[in-house]
Design an enzyme around this catalytic site. Structure first.
Site, PDB file in Angstrom:
ATOM      1  CG  ASP A  13      10.240 -31.031   4.179  1.00  0.00           C
ATOM      2  OD1 ASP A  13       9.652 -30.616   3.375  1.00  0.00           O
ATOM      3  OD2 ASP A  13      11.413 -30.684   4.269  1.00  0.00           O
ATOM      4  CE  LYS A  16       4.202 -27.183   3.675  1.00  0.00           C
ATOM      5  NZ  LYS A  16       5.392 -27.725   4.709  1.00  0.00           N
ATOM      6  N   GLY A  40       8.095 -30.093  -1.570  1.00  0.00           N
ATOM      7  CA  GLY A  40       7.565 -31.400  -1.889  1.00  0.00           C
ATOM      8  C   GLY A  40       6.539 -31.936  -0.825  1.00  0.00           C
ATOM      9  CG  HIS A  41       3.287 -30.068  -0.417  1.00  0.00           C
ATOM     10  ND1 HIS A  41       2.490 -29.168  -0.261  1.00  0.00           N
ATOM     11  CD2 HIS A  41       4.707 -29.533   0.133  1.00  0.00           C
ATOM     12  CE1 HIS A  41       3.034 -28.034   0.081  1.00  0.00           C
ATOM     13  NE2 HIS A  41       4.216 -28.199   0.483  1.00  0.00           N
ATOM     14  CD  GLN A 222       8.525 -23.156   0.255  1.00  0.00           C
ATOM     15  OE1 GLN A 222       7.713 -22.336  -0.022  1.00  0.00           O
ATOM     16  NE2 GLN A 222       8.516 -24.179  -0.246  1.00  0.00           N
TER      17      GLN A 222
HETATM   18  P1  GDP Z   1       5.227 -31.358   3.489  1.00  0.00           P
HETATM   19  O1  GDP Z   1       6.286 -30.674   2.644  1.00  0.00           O
HETATM   20  O2  GDP Z   1       4.731 -30.472   4.762  1.00  0.00           O
HETATM   21  O3  GDP Z   1       4.195 -31.819   2.884  1.00  0.00           O
HETATM   22  O4  GDP Z   1       6.052 -32.803   4.110  1.00  0.00           O
HETATM   23  P2  GDP Z   1       7.002 -33.834   3.266  1.00  0.00           P
HETATM   24  O5  GDP Z   1       6.039 -34.468   2.385  1.00  0.00           O
HETATM   25  O6  GDP Z   1       8.036 -33.418   2.732  1.00  0.00           O
HETATM   26  O7  GDP Z   1       7.622 -34.620   4.492  1.00  0.00           O
HETATM   27  C1  GDP Z   1       6.661 -35.227   5.439  1.00  0.00           C
HETATM   28  C2  GDP Z   1       6.985 -36.713   5.483  1.00  0.00           C
HETATM   29  O8  GDP Z   1       6.743 -37.289   6.610  1.00  0.00           O
HETATM   30  C3  GDP Z   1       6.750 -37.470   4.275  1.00  0.00           C
HETATM   31  O9  GDP Z   1       7.603 -38.341   3.994  1.00  0.00           O
HETATM   32  C4  GDP Z   1       5.478 -38.114   4.890  1.00  0.00           C
HETATM   33  O10 GDP Z   1       4.987 -39.156   4.033  1.00  0.00           O
HETATM   34  C5  GDP Z   1       5.819 -38.324   6.253  1.00  0.00           C
HETATM   35  N1  GDP Z   1       4.613 -38.399   7.361  1.00  0.00           N
HETATM   36  C6  GDP Z   1       3.740 -37.513   7.446  1.00  0.00           C
HETATM   37  N2  GDP Z   1       2.919 -37.608   8.602  1.00  0.00           N
HETATM   38  C7  GDP Z   1       3.521 -38.656   9.108  1.00  0.00           C
HETATM   39  C8  GDP Z   1       3.283 -39.120  10.370  1.00  0.00           C
HETATM   40  O11 GDP Z   1       2.468 -38.889  11.106  1.00  0.00           O
HETATM   41  N3  GDP Z   1       4.413 -40.220  10.826  1.00  0.00           N
HETATM   42  C9  GDP Z   1       5.321 -40.527   9.955  1.00  0.00           C
HETATM   43  N4  GDP Z   1       6.161 -41.577  10.492  1.00  0.00           N
HETATM   44  N5  GDP Z   1       5.501 -40.315   8.863  1.00  0.00           N
HETATM   45  C10 GDP Z   1       4.773 -38.964   8.166  1.00  0.00           C
HETATM   46  P1  IMO Z   2       7.937 -27.921   1.864  1.00  0.00           P
HETATM   47  O1  IMO Z   2       6.553 -27.077   1.143  1.00  0.00           O
HETATM   48  C1  IMO Z   2      11.729 -27.663   3.622  1.00  0.00           C
HETATM   49  C2  IMO Z   2      14.467 -24.396   2.160  1.00  0.00           C
HETATM   50  C3  IMO Z   2      15.679 -24.952   1.332  1.00  0.00           C
HETATM   51  C4  IMO Z   2      16.900 -23.894   1.514  1.00  0.00           C
HETATM   52  C5  IMO Z   2      16.029 -22.703   1.776  1.00  0.00           C
HETATM   53  C6  IMO Z   2      15.895 -21.886   0.621  1.00  0.00           C
HETATM   54  O2  IMO Z   2       8.140 -29.219   1.227  1.00  0.00           O
HETATM   55  O3  IMO Z   2       7.743 -27.922   3.251  1.00  0.00           O
HETATM   56  P2  IMO Z   2      14.761 -22.247  -1.787  1.00  0.00           P
HETATM   57  O4  IMO Z   2      15.048 -23.424  -2.900  1.00  0.00           O
HETATM   58  O5  IMO Z   2      13.382 -22.152  -1.440  1.00  0.00           O
HETATM   59  O6  IMO Z   2      15.387 -20.867  -2.424  1.00  0.00           O
HETATM   60  O7  IMO Z   2      15.658 -22.915  -0.391  1.00  0.00           O
HETATM   61  O8  IMO Z   2      14.578 -22.923   1.890  1.00  0.00           O
HETATM   62  N1  IMO Z   2      13.256 -25.173   1.521  1.00  0.00           N
HETATM   63  C7  IMO Z   2      12.438 -26.050   2.206  1.00  0.00           C
HETATM   64  N2  IMO Z   2      12.706 -26.816   3.335  1.00  0.00           N
HETATM   65  N3  IMO Z   2      10.701 -27.994   2.791  1.00  0.00           N
HETATM   66  C8  IMO Z   2      10.204 -27.145   1.829  1.00  0.00           C
HETATM   67  O9  IMO Z   2       9.309 -27.062   1.169  1.00  0.00           O
HETATM   68  C9  IMO Z   2      11.471 -26.216   1.348  1.00  0.00           C
HETATM   69  N4  IMO Z   2      11.425 -25.194   0.206  1.00  0.00           N
HETATM   70  C10 IMO Z   2      12.668 -24.870   0.591  1.00  0.00           C
HETATM   71  O10 IMO Z   2      16.326 -26.409   1.729  1.00  0.00           O
HETATM   72  O11 IMO Z   2      17.197 -24.073   2.987  1.00  0.00           O
HETATM   73 MG    MG Z   3       8.378 -31.214   1.835  1.00  0.00          MG
END
Ligand code: GDP
Ligand code: IMO
Ligand code: MG
Length: 423
Positions: A13, A16, A40-41, A222
């Protein structure tokens, strides 16, 4: 051309999805190399927010091919819903997405097994996303799995039934009660949608692209601290989230890897169980969660929050060979007068500068350096020259510690809130 890799350096998270979307205009191909719908991207532009789980984050840009690589595990139900949602936005998914024949399929019973395994662990549970990731990778390495390429084979149904029967035995062992019919019905409906997306030998596709000078960005899921080998085992996911995973998950030789772009938040978050040395179980942590909107993009769970952990980050930089860094969510720290950064951990007289094998929150304490906050809203900044002094200091401190340049700073969730730094 060599393949660039973008991956998370923390517990996932990091942002990416946003950065892949920002960088996509520089690439012909975006290729996901591991993980599955546990990811979840999030992408934000033109006032809309999208969350992708299996489809690479280049899908919204025209003239970009998106590849789901052999290292990814696919749940047809989730993927077909993603395709339908994006097609409603007039995105040409069918011409811009291909799937590796070698990617493994998540069966409905894999999801049941994930839930049964977690339930059996009680307090020791991993905190899995319950998407069936662990059981699917277990069947892959156990040489029992079903792959995308099997979907069109004559004996697909017998392979499916034989694997499901094995799973039913296991579910009996767990004494787990379940309903399979409805989800199985949906699964078979959705593989029909999957069949309409081209199935390719993605390793050949990508190597031909490399030789014809196409630019490719490999998208990780991840984060490095969730890597099956180098993460905080057993509280990890079941794939190699690190750079080596891009080689095995796409069929790319190590010598063909170019830049390794490591992405991290200006602080730390983690969702699910497992060690987190700098976690803040206080008002500061609560504030970070609120301001940063730290709730899982896949499960909606509250993310645990804490200060930046440099030894853990250094370790991730080393394992991946990161050549440049991207710092996300700098805007969230605007609300803190003082910012702490962990530079080591202490256990009795011993100081550790890497994540210790036997890390236990009760026996180890983080060692912090305190830096001044910038107390300035960054979300409207459009150039590096407008960065407050304290932010420049924060960036320099991290660069000095990690010995890798921070090339991009993100100051908000939107595509536009991205500052590309001068070299
Ligand atoms: P990913 O899994 O690495 O793609 O990241 P996620 O989408 O799960 O989580 C990143 C969260 O931070 C999302 O809700 C984005 O919309 C938000 N986000 C990304 N970059 C920024 C930033 O620079 N500032 C803030 N406030 N939110 C951001
Ligand atoms: P993105 O790509 C954050 C965590 C789960 C749990 C562990 C194992 O959005 O960054 P799993 O379902 O893979 O067997 O869970 O890994 N986890 C993540 N945490 N971002 C993710 O993906 C994750 N994918 C798995 O919360 O702790
Ligand atoms: Mg994510």
């Amino acid at each position: 051309m060599k393949v660039d890799v973008l991956l998370g350096l923390q517990w996932g998270d990091e942002g990416k999805g946003k950065i892949v979307d920002v960088l996509t205009p520089n690439y012909n191909i975006i290729a996901r190399f591991q993980g599955g719908p546990n990811a979840g991207h999030t992408l934000e532009f033109d006032g809309i927010k999208h969350v992708l789980h299996t489809i690479p984050s280049g899908i919204f840009r025209k003239n970009t091919m998106n590849i789901i690589g052999n290292g990814v595990v696919i749940d047809p139900i989730i993927l077909s819903k993603e395709i339908e949602t994006i097609e409603k936005l007039n995105v040409d998914v069918r011409n811009n997405l291909v799937i590796s024949k070698k990617a493994h399929l998540i069966l409905p019973t894999h999801r049941l097994l994930d839930a049964a395994s977690e339930a059996s662990k009680g307090k020791e549970k991993i905190g899995s996303t319950l998407k069936g990731i662990g059981p699917t990778y277990m069947d892959k390495t156990g040489r029992n799995g079903l792959r995308v390429g099997d979907l069109l084979s004559d004996n697909f149904m017998s392979k499916y039934t034989s694997l499901v029967n094995k799973h039913k035995q296991l579910l009996m062992f767990y004494e787990y009660s379940y309903q399979l019919e409805q989800i199985e019905f949906e699964w078979f409906e959705s593989i029909e949608i999957l069949k309409k997306i081209p199935h390719v030998d993605s390793e050949i596709y990508l190597n031909q692209a490399i030789h014809s000078n196409k630019s490719i960005l490999a998208e990780g899921a991840q984060g490095s601290l969730l890597d099956i080998d180098f993460g905080t085992y057993p509280f990890v996911t079941s794939s190699n989230t690190t750079c080596a995973g891009a080689c095995t998950g796409l069929g790319i030789a190590p010598g063909n890897i170019g830049k390794v772009i490591g992405i991290f938040k200006a602080y730390c978050t983690r969702v699910g169980s497992g060690p987190f040395p700098t976690e803040l179980n206080d008002n500061t942590g609560e504030q970070m969660r609120k301001i940063g909107n730290e709730f899982g993009a896949t499960t909606g769970r509250a993310r645990r929050c804490g200060w930046l952990d440099l030894p853990a980050l250094k370790y991730a930089v080393m394992i991946n060979g990161a050549t440049e860094l991207v710092m996300m969510k700098a805007d969230v720290l605007s609300h803190f007068d003082k910012i702490k950064v962990c530079t080591g951990y202490k256990q009795g007289d011993k100081v550790y500068t890497h994540f210790p094998y036997e890390y236990d929150a009760n026996n180890y304490t983080p060692i912090y350096t305190e830096l001044p906050g910038w107390n300035k809203d960054l979300t409207g900044i459009t150039a590096e020259s407008d960065f407050p002094e304290a932010l420049i200091n924060y960036i320099s401190f991290i660069e000095n510690e990690l010995k890798v340049p921070i090339s991009i700073v993100s100051v908000g969730p939107n595509r536009n809130q991205t500052i590309i730094r001068k070299k």
